[in-house]
Design an enzyme around this catalytic site. Sequence first.
Site, PDB file in Angstrom:
ATOM      1  N   ASP A 126      39.885  38.970  36.157  1.00  0.00           N
ATOM      2  CA  ASP A 126      38.228  38.926  36.758  1.00  0.00           C
ATOM      3  C   ASP A 126      38.348  38.942  38.575  1.00  0.00           C
ATOM      4  O   ASP A 126      40.046  38.458  38.605  1.00  0.00           O
ATOM      5  CB  ASP A 126      37.967  37.039  36.024  1.00  0.00           C
ATOM      6  CG  ASP A 126      36.530  36.866  37.068  1.00  0.00           C
ATOM      7  OD1 ASP A 126      35.814  37.936  37.582  1.00  0.00           O
ATOM      8  OD2 ASP A 126      36.699  35.674  36.757  1.00  0.00           O
ATOM      9  N   HIS A 185      35.882  47.239  41.593  1.00  0.00           N
ATOM     10  CA  HIS A 185      36.195  47.582  40.287  1.00  0.00           C
ATOM     11  C   HIS A 185      37.464  48.375  40.433  1.00  0.00           C
ATOM     12  O   HIS A 185      38.109  49.277  39.847  1.00  0.00           O
ATOM     13  CB  HIS A 185      35.120  47.942  40.103  1.00  0.00           C
ATOM     14  CG  HIS A 185      34.000  47.110  39.960  1.00  0.00           C
ATOM     15  ND1 HIS A 185      34.571  45.699  39.030  1.00  0.00           N
ATOM     16  CD2 HIS A 185      32.753  46.925  39.701  1.00  0.00           C
ATOM     17  CE1 HIS A 185      32.909  44.623  38.761  1.00  0.00           C
ATOM     18  NE2 HIS A 185      32.378  45.547  39.536  1.00  0.00           N
ATOM     19  N   LEU A 216      52.455  50.752  22.937  1.00  0.00           N
ATOM     20  CA  LEU A 216      51.869  49.130  23.543  1.00  0.00           C
ATOM     21  C   LEU A 216      50.980  49.627  22.868  1.00  0.00           C
ATOM     22  O   LEU A 216      50.823  50.793  23.145  1.00  0.00           O
ATOM     23  CB  LEU A 216      52.084  49.184  25.389  1.00  0.00           C
ATOM     24  CG  LEU A 216      51.258  47.876  25.772  1.00  0.00           C
ATOM     25  CD1 LEU A 216      51.865  46.756  24.935  1.00  0.00           C
ATOM     26  CD2 LEU A 216      49.928  48.675  27.121  1.00  0.00           C
TER      27      LEU A 216
HETATM   28  C1  FPP Z   1      35.188  41.242  36.845  1.00  0.00           C
HETATM   29  O1  FPP Z   1      35.043  41.270  38.216  1.00  0.00           O
HETATM   30  C2  FPP Z   1      35.339  42.375  36.347  1.00  0.00           C
HETATM   31  C3  FPP Z   1      34.645  44.271  35.584  1.00  0.00           C
HETATM   32  C4  FPP Z   1      32.976  42.919  35.337  1.00  0.00           C
HETATM   33  C5  FPP Z   1      35.175  44.795  35.269  1.00  0.00           C
HETATM   34  C6  FPP Z   1      36.369  45.023  34.495  1.00  0.00           C
HETATM   35  C7  FPP Z   1      36.545  46.445  34.713  1.00  0.00           C
HETATM   36  C8  FPP Z   1      37.656  46.890  35.174  1.00  0.00           C
HETATM   37  C9  FPP Z   1      39.068  46.280  35.742  1.00  0.00           C
HETATM   38  C10 FPP Z   1      38.045  47.936  34.758  1.00  0.00           C
HETATM   39  C11 FPP Z   1      38.833  47.792  33.773  1.00  0.00           C
HETATM   40  C12 FPP Z   1      38.597  49.240  32.830  1.00  0.00           C
HETATM   41  C13 FPP Z   1      39.292  50.235  31.880  1.00  0.00           C
HETATM   42  C14 FPP Z   1      38.671  51.482  31.251  1.00  0.00           C
HETATM   43  C15 FPP Z   1      40.195  48.993  30.768  1.00  0.00           C
HETATM   44  P1  FPP Z   1      33.961  40.542  38.539  1.00  0.00           P
HETATM   45  O2  FPP Z   1      33.226  41.770  39.437  1.00  0.00           O
HETATM   46  O3  FPP Z   1      33.094  39.852  38.049  1.00  0.00           O
HETATM   47  O4  FPP Z   1      33.875  39.772  39.783  1.00  0.00           O
HETATM   48  P2  FPP Z   1      33.882  38.665  40.689  1.00  0.00           P
HETATM   49  O5  FPP Z   1      33.177  37.680  39.421  1.00  0.00           O
HETATM   50  O6  FPP Z   1      34.417  38.363  41.965  1.00  0.00           O
HETATM   51  O7  FPP Z   1      31.969  38.984  40.825  1.00  0.00           O
END
Ligand code: FPP
Length: 242
Positions: free
Chosen positions: A24, A41, A135
């Site tokens: 997050d 992201h 893994l």
């Molecule tokens: C939360 O941050 C993150 C997400 C909803 C997306 C997480 C996805 C990735 C890191 C890509 C992973 C990819 C693969 C292929 C595994 P947020 O957008 O909720 O952040 P915020 O709470 O600060 O707005």
Amino acid sequence: MIWKKKELNVSNLKIPKHVAIIMDGNGRWAKQRGLPRQAGHRAGVENLRPVIDACIEFGVEILTVYAFSTENWGRPESEVKGLMRIFARVLNQEIYELHQQGVRVYHLGNLKGVDDRMQSKVEEAMELTKENDRLLLNVAFNYGGRDEIVQATRKIIESGVAPDEVSESLFNSYLFTAGLPDPDLLIRTSGEQRISNFLIWQAAYSEYYLTPIYWPDFAREELYEALVSFTKRDRRYGGLTN
Ligand code: FPP
């Protein structure tokens, strides 16, 4: 100057077999830098690489990451599209590097409702890496814990299982995580203190590690700190220690 990885000794640590992460804070990481959320992201997905490496280095056997929840479809269309582009890139390109590294990729969640091409890419990635054993990387994508429980219940009913045959272990065998041990350690970055529908059945006795660090900044050293914290935990599973 030659860059040298900091020595981190794990020989005195208890290493969790299964680590789950709610990655997050990508959006806030980007905002802090005056960047669009998509840049957050992108940084988030890039951060998976060192964390995967660190899991292998420290001896973690299973890493489960929350990539996209059943609720994330409710984000603005442009953000959902951006996330899908990132997933497609990982599946098209980075999968080969993961394969070479001996990582087995497995999907948790519901592939129905996901673009057909994406569906076949996910299936191909699982097929390509299925023999790897350095893994296991579970990617929870279009995943919701409640949805998982509802689907398991449907499958149990459809299979004609008698009510008195329904046990916790039978239920486990109908979940997306069938056959896998529950997560020992569940990490959430970015300071939020909630489970957000992630592995709500499997995390019943997981140890939680919450850190204010935003996911793109969660590095090998932070994972190490989480393992140090895990080592100090007294896991009682509802019982008593001597
Ligand atoms: C939360 O941050 C993150 C997400 C909803 C997306 C997480 C996805 C990735 C890191 C890509 C992973 C990819 C693969 C292929 C595994 P947020 O957008 O909720 O952040 P915020 O709470 O600060 O707005």
